[in-house]
Write a protein that holds these residues in place. Structure first.
Motif, short mmCIF file in Angstrom:
data_model
loop_
_atom_site.label_atom_id
_atom_site.label_comp_id
_atom_site.label_asym_id
_atom_site.label_seq_id
_atom_site.Cartn_x
_atom_site.Cartn_y
_atom_site.Cartn_z
N ALA A 245 51.27 -6.28 98.97
CA ALA A 245 50.88 -6.91 97.41
C ALA A 245 49.37 -6.47 97.46
CB ALA A 245 51.90 -8.18 96.91
N ARG A 246 48.54 -6.94 97.83
CA ARG A 246 46.69 -7.25 97.61
C ARG A 246 46.20 -5.53 97.71
NH1 ARG A 246 43.18 -9.50 101.03
NH2 ARG A 246 43.24 -9.01 102.82
N GLU A 277 55.99 -16.20 98.07
CA GLU A 277 55.10 -15.51 97.44
C GLU A 277 53.55 -14.88 97.26
OE1 GLU A 277 53.79 -19.86 95.41
OE2 GLU A 277 54.79 -20.69 96.52
N ASP A 278 54.21 -13.74 97.52
CA ASP A 278 53.28 -12.76 97.15
C ASP A 278 53.45 -11.85 95.82
OD1 ASP A 278 55.98 -11.01 98.06
OD2 ASP A 278 54.76 -10.32 99.71
N GLY A 279 54.75 -12.90 95.23
CA GLY A 279 54.94 -11.77 94.29
C GLY A 279 54.83 -10.48 94.01
N TRP A 280 55.64 -9.80 94.71
CA TRP A 280 56.02 -8.78 94.95
C TRP A 280 57.41 -8.29 95.04
CZ3 TRP A 280 53.29 -4.04 94.16
CH2 TRP A 280 54.23 -3.03 94.06
N ASN A 281 57.67 -7.79 93.87
CA ASN A 281 59.50 -7.38 93.20
C ASN A 281 59.55 -5.54 93.69
OD1 ASN A 281 59.77 -9.99 93.16
ND2 ASN A 281 58.98 -9.95 90.76
#
Ligand SMILES: Cc1cc2nc3c(=O)[nH]c(=O)nc-3n(C[C@H](O)[C@H](O)[C@H](O)COP(=O)(O)OP(=O)(O)OC[C@H]3O[C@@H](n4cnc5c(N)ncnc54)[C@H](O)[C@@H]3O)c2cc1C
Ligand code: FES
Length: 336
Positions: A245-246, A277-281
């Motif tokens: 994600a980053r 929890e890499d927050g990537w959806n």
């Protein structure tokens, strides 16, 4: 200065001291075949019939021992030490719309795009236009050889060229750029080069596929296409792939363009395994897989541009061949 003569044709051109046989031919308006400009692809091979040259990169992967034994050399790495006679087939396709110029440039500013991609802005001594999607050679103090970097800005801004560059761990040029240059420092820029530029005379929808370090030329192409009268109303899909994600960036530059959300669509994709929890959806997979899934039937009707690491380039080419996309609608300069 040396004079290079093309055997059996009566064509000859001057090559300034320090220049290479291929680059001097392009500066003279001739269609000397090439692609990478850094000794890797082998497209610029020629037969040296007479004269002496110095090879800038003696370990260049684009030239085999067999080639060397037959008297072949790489035009992008051959610096003449005398007048030379050469044999090769010039091709009009490679003639530069804007002839490349070597000149001094000053770093004016930088800004971070992601955790490892940074934009570097250089002011040119003499403004020079280019086509969106093209690249330049940067020669950095203390770094052996020059490196190719694609412009992210457009040719309308001919006095300042912007490059979005990914840091390569322990890379000679990127370490110098990221850690060793400050605003006001001078480097040499030589360009523009490259064939993967925006085709405004091809009024089709556009698909840009970028991975990692390939962001810069795809941003430039989208910026130019968004305001091109010839391409008005054409849909542009921009797929950007990163490992995590980053690594994902670029959206804010596209959001500034007229048509974002209506004719311009951004599709980020992450290839790494889901981390907690890499927050990537968003999409997961490789950029070419997402392109095939989203646009399979449309791809043969589109003009396709791509840039990124060699593995990604190979996967995209295979996918496009499998889906029957005409090669003339596909544009890329392989990164090395
Ligand atoms: C057409 C093209 C466009 C590119 N555009 C971009 C871009 O927009 N953004 C981006 O981040 N990267 C781009 N690259 C990749 C970039 O040129 C560098 O390969 C990368 O930044 C690593 O350089 P480095 O010196 O840090 O790493 P290093 O590992 O030190 O060097 C790697 C590369 O430098 C070249 N090289 C090594 N030694 C020499 C030498 N003596 N002479 C000439 N070349 C040498 C080789 O190609 C090698 O693969 C592009 C490459 C090409 C071919
Ligand atoms: S090896 Fe010379 S252009 Fe690629």
């Amino acid at each position: 200065m040396s004079v290079i003569t093309l055997s059996g044709t009566g064509v000859s051109w001057p090559c300034d001291d320090g220049d290479t046989i291929m680059r001097s031919a392009l500066r003279a308006g001739l269609g000397f075949p090439y692609e990478c400009n850094v000794g890797s692809c082998g497209n610029c091979r020629f037969d040296l019939l007479e004269g002496e040259i110095e090879e800038l990169r003696t370990d260049a992967p684009g030239l085999s021992e067999r080639d060397r034994g037959r008297g072949r050399r790489l035009g992008c790495q051959a610096r003449p030490l005398s007048d030379c006679a050469v044999k090769l087939r010039l091709m009009p396709h490679y003639e530069s719309r804007f002839r490349p110029v070597r000149q001094a440039a000053t770093l004016t500013a930088t800004r971070d795009i992601t955790h490892d991609i940074r934009e570097f802005r250089f002011k040119l001594e003499t403004p020079a236009p280019f086509l969106s999607g093209q690249y330049a050679l940067l020669t950095l103090p203390g770094v052996e050889g020059s490196r190719a970097y694609s412009m992210a800005s457009t040719g309308d801004q001919a006095d300042e060229w912007h490059f979005q560059i990914r840091r390569v761990p322990n890379g000679a040029a990127t370490t110098k750029l990221f850690d060793g240059l400050k605003a006001g420092d001078h480097i040499e820029i030589d360009g523009p080069y490259g064939m993967a530029y925006l085709r405004e005379d091809a009024p089709r929808d556009i698909i840009c596929l970028a991975g990692g370090s390939g962001l810069s030329p795809m941003i430039s192409i989208t910026r130019a296409a968004a305001v091109s009268p010839a391409l008005a109303g054409r849909r542009i899909d921009f797929i950007y792939g990163g490992r995590a994600a980053r690594d994902i960036g670029g959206k804010e530059m596209l959001e500034e363009l007229p048509g974002f959300g209506s004719t311009i669509h951004y599709h980020p994709v992450v290839s790494g395994m889901p981390e907690e929890e890499d927050g990537w959806n968003g999409y997961r997979g490789f950029a070419h897989e997402v392109a095939a899934k989203l646009f399979a039937e449309r791809l043969p009707e589109c003009e396709i541009y791509f840039a990124g690491p060699p593995m990604m380039g190979q996967a995209i080419q295979k996918m496009l061949i499998d889906l029957g996309v005409p090669p003339a609608q596909v544009h890329f300069d392989q990164f090395y």
